[in-house]
Design a protein around this motif. Structure first.
Motif, PDB file in Angstrom:
ATOM      1  N   LEU A 190       5.110  22.682   9.791  1.00 22.88           N
ATOM      2  CA  LEU A 190       3.411  23.462  11.031  1.00 22.88           C
ATOM      3  C   LEU A 190       3.280  22.784  12.120  1.00 22.88           C
ATOM      4  O   LEU A 190       2.579  23.563  12.622  1.00 22.88           O
ATOM      5  N   PHE A 191       3.977  21.574  12.713  1.00 20.84           N
ATOM      6  CA  PHE A 191       3.789  21.833  14.092  1.00 20.84           C
ATOM      7  C   PHE A 191       4.496  22.176  15.331  1.00 20.84           C
ATOM      8  O   PHE A 191       3.279  22.884  15.954  1.00 20.84           O
ATOM      9  N   LEU A 192       5.599  23.116  14.651  1.00 21.97           N
ATOM     10  CA  LEU A 192       6.343  23.568  15.655  1.00 21.97           C
ATOM     11  C   LEU A 192       5.381  25.518  15.607  1.00 21.97           C
ATOM     12  O   LEU A 192       5.515  25.780  16.590  1.00 21.97           O
ATOM     13  N   LEU A 248       0.972  -0.938  -0.036  1.00 19.74           N
ATOM     14  CA  LEU A 248       0.359   0.221   0.481  1.00 19.74           C
ATOM     15  C   LEU A 248       0.555   1.506   0.283  1.00 19.74           C
ATOM     16  O   LEU A 248       1.822   1.218   0.429  1.00 19.74           O
ATOM     17  N   PRO A 249       0.544   2.341  -0.437  1.00 25.22           N
ATOM     18  CA  PRO A 249       1.371   3.999  -0.534  1.00 25.22           C
ATOM     19  C   PRO A 249       1.248   4.012   0.583  1.00 25.22           C
ATOM     20  O   PRO A 249       0.239   3.915   1.532  1.00 25.22           O
ATOM     21  N   VAL A 250       2.630   4.373   0.949  1.00 25.23           N
ATOM     22  CA  VAL A 250       2.542   5.315   3.173  1.00 25.23           C
ATOM     23  C   VAL A 250       1.770   6.266   2.441  1.00 25.23           C
ATOM     24  O   VAL A 250       2.006   7.605   2.063  1.00 25.23           O
ATOM     25  N   PRO A 251       0.975   6.533   3.561  1.00 23.52           N
ATOM     26  CA  PRO A 251      -0.119   7.404   4.015  1.00 23.52           C
ATOM     27  C   PRO A 251       1.022   8.779   4.894  1.00 23.52           C
ATOM     28  O   PRO A 251       0.162   9.280   5.435  1.00 23.52           O
ATOM     29  N   ALA A 252       1.719   9.203   4.179  1.00 22.36           N
ATOM     30  CA  ALA A 252       2.836  10.592   4.503  1.00 22.36           C
ATOM     31  C   ALA A 252       3.178  10.937   3.256  1.00 22.36           C
ATOM     32  O   ALA A 252       3.021  10.393   2.547  1.00 22.36           O
ATOM     33  N   VAL A 295       7.943  15.724   4.767  1.00 28.14           N
ATOM     34  CA  VAL A 295       8.197  15.219   6.024  1.00 28.14           C
ATOM     35  C   VAL A 295       8.554  16.777   6.744  1.00 28.14           C
ATOM     36  O   VAL A 295       8.130  16.780   8.179  1.00 28.14           O
ATOM     37  N   LEU A 296       9.798  17.957   6.409  1.00 32.74           N
ATOM     38  CA  LEU A 296      10.016  18.408   7.396  1.00 32.74           C
ATOM     39  C   LEU A 296       8.481  20.065   7.174  1.00 32.74           C
ATOM     40  O   LEU A 296       9.060  20.445   8.025  1.00 32.74           O
TER      41      LEU A 296
END
Length: 53
Positions: A40-42, A23-27, A34-35
């Motif tokens: 966004l989180f920071l 399956l494709p990675v959901p990320a 990723v950065l």
């Protein structure tokens, strides 16, 4: 610290499962993606700590 270890192990296990099921990675598939998520989180975290109370 326990939460970080648990989330890392869980993420690793889910990644292995997705690879096994082909399956494709959901990320984001690139380091830049990723950065972007980390940024966004920071931004959200810092805005909450500095301005929004």
């Amino acid at each position: 610290m326990n939460e970080l270890i648990l989330s890392t192990v869980t993420g690793f296990a889910v990644g292995v499962l997705f690879a096994k099921l082909k399956l494709p990675v959901p990320a984001p598939a690139t380091l830049a993606g990723v950065l972007g998520v980390v940024g966004l989180f920071l931004g959200y975290y810092l805005a909450g700590r500095l301005w929004i109370r």
